[in-house]
Design a protein around this motif. Structure first.
Motif, PDB file in Angstrom:
ATOM      1  N   LEU A   1       0.752 -22.306  13.988  1.00  0.00           N
ATOM      2  CA  LEU A   1       0.580 -21.493  15.199  1.00  0.00           C
ATOM      3  C   LEU A   1       1.755 -20.547  15.434  1.00  0.00           C
ATOM      4  O   LEU A   1       1.563 -19.392  15.807  1.00  0.00           O
ATOM      5  CB  LEU A   1       0.383 -22.399  16.414  1.00  0.00           C
ATOM      6  N   PHE A   2       2.975 -21.037  15.241  1.00  0.00           N
ATOM      7  CA  PHE A   2       4.134 -20.186  15.514  1.00  0.00           C
ATOM      8  C   PHE A   2       4.175 -18.996  14.563  1.00  0.00           C
ATOM      9  O   PHE A   2       4.414 -17.850  14.980  1.00  0.00           O
ATOM     10  CB  PHE A   2       5.433 -20.976  15.412  1.00  0.00           C
ATOM     11  N   MET A   3       3.934 -19.230  13.270  1.00  0.00           N
ATOM     12  CA  MET A   3       3.955 -18.136  12.295  1.00  0.00           C
ATOM     13  C   MET A   3       2.825 -17.147  12.581  1.00  0.00           C
ATOM     14  O   MET A   3       3.009 -15.928  12.468  1.00  0.00           O
ATOM     15  CB  MET A   3       3.857 -18.697  10.883  1.00  0.00           C
ATOM     16  N   ALA A   4       1.664 -17.670  12.952  1.00  0.00           N
ATOM     17  CA  ALA A   4       0.549 -16.786  13.316  1.00  0.00           C
ATOM     18  C   ALA A   4       0.895 -15.969  14.546  1.00  0.00           C
ATOM     19  O   ALA A   4       0.620 -14.759  14.616  1.00  0.00           O
ATOM     20  CB  ALA A   4      -0.707 -17.611  13.561  1.00  0.00           C
ATOM     21  N   GLY A   5       1.514 -16.613  15.538  1.00  0.00           N
ATOM     22  CA  GLY A   5       1.901 -15.912  16.755  1.00  0.00           C
ATOM     23  C   GLY A   5       2.908 -14.808  16.488  1.00  0.00           C
ATOM     24  O   GLY A   5       2.812 -13.707  17.057  1.00  0.00           O
ATOM     25  N   MET A   6       3.867 -15.061  15.602  1.00  0.00           N
ATOM     26  CA  MET A   6       4.857 -14.041  15.257  1.00  0.00           C
ATOM     27  C   MET A   6       4.205 -12.858  14.549  1.00  0.00           C
ATOM     28  O   MET A   6       4.549 -11.701  14.791  1.00  0.00           O
ATOM     29  CB  MET A   6       5.948 -14.648  14.366  1.00  0.00           C
ATOM     30  N   MET A   7       3.227 -13.150  13.682  1.00  0.00           N
ATOM     31  CA  MET A   7       2.537 -12.074  12.979  1.00  0.00           C
ATOM     32  C   MET A   7       1.764 -11.203  13.963  1.00  0.00           C
ATOM     33  O   MET A   7       1.788  -9.964  13.872  1.00  0.00           O
ATOM     34  CB  MET A   7       1.582 -12.641  11.913  1.00  0.00           C
TER      35      MET A   7
END
Length: 314
Positions: A252-258
């Motif tokens: 979720l965090f990596m997706a949110g940053m993208m």
């Protein structure tokens, strides 16, 4: 939403200060150029090197995330390119418009904004996305423009691409940091303090320089600028969400940053390329201006949605 808007508002307020100073004549174009030069070659380079050198290489280079980001950009790039070709625009102009739709102000705005809001954990995904923007799409636009012009000297075009990459301080700072990290050399306190002090100047000076540079932009060809801004601020984050969450199933965090990075307004360096090659510079200038104005609202909405879903928590 209100909390996120109030959190991001000071960043846009600094941009507004730069814009007002330039419009009032307190910050002439020569001063803007030197401010940008300082951020590009010193402050932002120091920030990127410090982040990269202090992290394990496995955190900074994650091939799956980088491939996912490329595929989050690709459909928007192709859609905007096709739309330009259907309007009977030349291949070079279509490529420049496509570039406006996927390359955001990640270095000057995204990095300082998201690191300030989230913390140092925001740096690795931003660095990876910067590498894709600068190396892959930055090279692609030059190759397409030179090929579309039929200059014939592809070897010269490739040399220009390679030289541009070597001369880019952001790329060199990231690569130097990766080597430093790979060698396992610690950042001793004086060096770390120096880099931290110099890098801390990146945020306010970069934001002020963005605003001052916007004062020289025009809003000509508003209909095209609105379309390209919409592609950058709406289509690109939606594509990033679809690719990150469904196609690649990223954390979720990596997706949110993208998604957050995809929601950034159009990058100013596209204008430099467009002006250098004489390919639709006024269209790019208008898109940069319009996208930054609209981003005051759209970026806050995206960050609020991501925060509400817990996607910006490391």
């Amino acid at each position: 939403m209100i909390d996120i808007f109030l959190t991001t508002l000071p960043f846009f307020a600094v941009i507004a200060c730069g814009y007002g100073a330039a419009r009032a004549g307190f910050c002439p174009p020569e001063a803007v150029a030197w401010l940008t030069w300082f951020v590009f070659y010193f402050a932002l380079a120091a920030m990127l090197f410090r982040f990269t050198a202090s992290l394990p290489m496995a955190e900074v280079i994650q091939p799956r995330f980088m491939v996912a980001y490329f595929f989050a950009c690709l459909p928007v790039y192709l859609i905007v390119n096709l739309a330009a070709l259907l309007r009977k625009r030349p291949f070079g102009e279509a490529a420049v418009e496509a570039q406006c739709s996927v390359i955001g102000n990640t270095g000057f705005l995204g990095l300082p904004l998201l690191v300030t809001l989230i913390g140092p954990d925001a740096a690795p995904p931003i660095i990876m996305m910067l590498l894709i923007d600068l190396v892959v799409f930055g090279s692609l636009i030059v190759i397409i423009i030179t090929g579309a012009r039929g200059d014939g000297d592809q070897a010269a075009a490739l040399r220009a691409v390679g030289l541009g990459l070597v001369k880019n301080p952001m790329i060199m700072a990231i690569l130097a940091g990766l080597v430093w990290s790979l060698l396992g050399i610690p950042l001793v306190r004086p060096v770390d303090s120096f880099l931290n002090l110099l890098g801390a100047a990146a945020t306010p000076v970069a934001l002020f320089a963005i605003g001052a540079s916007l004062a020289a932009r025009s809003a000509e060809r508003l209909s095209v600028a609105l379309w390209l801004s919409g592609a950058k601020l709406v289509l690109h984050p939606l594509a990033a969400a679809a690719v990150a969450l469904w196609l690649f199933d990223l954390p979720l965090f990596m997706a949110g940053m993208m998604i957050a990075a995809a929601a950034m307004p159009t990058a100013g360096n596209i204008y430099i390329i467009a002006q250098h090659y004489g390919v639709a510079p006024q269209r790019v200038s208008a898109t940069i201006l319009v996208s930054h104005v609209l981003a005051v609202v759209t970026l806050s909405l995206v960050l609020a949605e991501l925060t509400g879903r817990g996607m910006l928590v490391p």
